[in-house]
Scaffold this motif. Structure first.
Motif, PDB file in Angstrom:
ATOM      1  N   LYS A 250       3.918   6.103  -7.052  1.00 46.50           N
ATOM      2  CA  LYS A 250       3.136   7.070  -7.820  1.00 46.50           C
ATOM      3  C   LYS A 250       3.799   8.449  -7.753  1.00 46.50           C
ATOM      4  CE  LYS A 250      -1.331   9.314  -8.420  1.00 46.50           C
ATOM      5  NZ  LYS A 250      -0.658  10.473  -8.954  1.00 46.50           N
TER       6      LYS A 250
ATOM      7  N   LEU B 102       8.868  -1.396  -7.475  1.00 46.43           N
ATOM      8  CA  LEU B 102       7.451  -1.646  -7.232  1.00 46.43           C
ATOM      9  C   LEU B 102       7.048  -3.040  -7.697  1.00 46.43           C
ATOM     10  CD1 LEU B 102       4.720  -0.701  -6.202  1.00 46.43           C
ATOM     11  CD2 LEU B 102       4.308   0.340  -8.453  1.00 46.43           C
TER      12      LEU B 102
ATOM     13  N   GLU C 220       0.825  -1.221   0.000  1.00 45.44           N
ATOM     14  CA  GLU C 220       0.000   0.000   0.000  1.00 45.44           C
ATOM     15  C   GLU C 220       0.853   1.263   0.000  1.00 45.44           C
ATOM     16  OE1 GLU C 220      -3.017   2.311   3.027  1.00 45.44           O
ATOM     17  OE2 GLU C 220      -2.912   0.133   3.164  1.00 45.44           O
TER      18      GLU C 220
ATOM     19  N   GLU D 279       2.963   1.678  -3.208  1.00 39.99           N
ATOM     20  CA  GLU D 279       2.219   2.243  -4.340  1.00 39.99           C
ATOM     21  C   GLU D 279       2.156   3.768  -4.258  1.00 39.99           C
ATOM     22  OE1 GLU D 279      -0.864  -1.384  -5.405  1.00 39.99           O
ATOM     23  OE2 GLU D 279      -1.424   0.047  -3.837  1.00 39.99           O
TER      24      GLU D 279
ATOM     25  N   TYR E  39       5.464  -6.158  -5.441  1.00 37.77           N
ATOM     26  CA  TYR E  39       4.320  -6.990  -5.816  1.00 37.77           C
ATOM     27  C   TYR E  39       4.708  -8.464  -5.852  1.00 37.77           C
ATOM     28  CZ  TYR E  39       1.550  -2.888  -7.233  1.00 37.77           C
ATOM     29  OH  TYR E  39       0.831  -1.718  -7.260  1.00 37.77           O
TER      30      TYR E  39
ATOM     31  N   GLU F 174      -0.358  -7.658 -10.602  1.00 30.63           N
ATOM     32  CA  GLU F 174       0.132  -6.286 -10.449  1.00 30.63           C
ATOM     33  C   GLU F 174       1.583  -6.176 -10.923  1.00 30.63           C
ATOM     34  OE1 GLU F 174      -1.606  -7.940  -8.223  1.00 30.63           O
ATOM     35  OE2 GLU F 174      -3.204  -6.654  -7.456  1.00 30.63           O
TER      36      GLU F 174
ATOM     37  N   ILE G 236       2.929  -3.713 -14.010  1.00 35.91           N
ATOM     38  CA  ILE G 236       4.024  -2.736 -13.939  1.00 35.91           C
ATOM     39  C   ILE G 236       5.045  -3.005 -15.035  1.00 35.91           C
ATOM     40  CG2 ILE G 236       5.974  -1.933 -12.531  1.00 35.91           C
ATOM     41  CD1 ILE G 236       3.247  -0.795 -11.712  1.00 35.91           C
TER      42      ILE G 236
END
Length: 137
Positions: free
Chosen positions: A67, A83, A60, A63, A87, A95, A99
């Motif tokens: 971003k 990232l 969480e 991400e 995942y 996910e 990416i």
């Protein structure tokens, strides 16, 4: 820093604090710290948080950090790779694939790591994944 030493904190100082908090597993405290700093967090600050999220598999918060990094520097492949690794370590294969596909779509490519050494006045390079060749350059 300012009171005791007359040093105005810079982005690098804030990034170090985020890194220390993150490595200690205090990810939410690191996020609150970022929210409280008097400057706009840069890639160093967000990168420190993303790295800590990788260490502690915090999807969480990872991400959120990613971003922010994509907004600051969408061409840097390291952010995407970290990232996707978060995942992967969390078992979120879809996910992770998303990416990697995003990287491909944006034309962002990770350059293979390499090492250069000198032996008896000759320079050699080793590329990540090489197993059988020693290339002289």
């Amino acid at each position: 820093m300012l009171r005791d030493f007359g040093v105005t904190p810079k982005s690098e100082h804030y990034a170090c604090m985020v890194d220390m908090l993150g490595r200690a597993g205090k990810l939410r405290e690191a996020q609150r710290f970022i929210d409280s700093i008097p400057i706009k967090p840069d890639a160093g600050v967000w990168g420190a948080l993303l790295g800590a999220c990788r260490i502690h598999s915090d999807v969480e918060l990872g991400e959120i950090a990613a971003k922010s990094l994509f907004d600051l520097d969408a061409a840097n492949p390291g952010r995407y790779v970290i990232l996707s690794n978060i995942y992967a370590s969390s078992g979120k294969r879809a996910e992770e694939d998303r990416i990697r596909a995003l990287m491909k779509l944006k034309g962002v490519r990770k350059v293979a790591g390499h090492t250069i050494i000198e032996i008896k006045n000759k320079v050699y390079t080793f590329v990540a994944g090489d197993r059988w060749q020693l290339r002289q350059i």
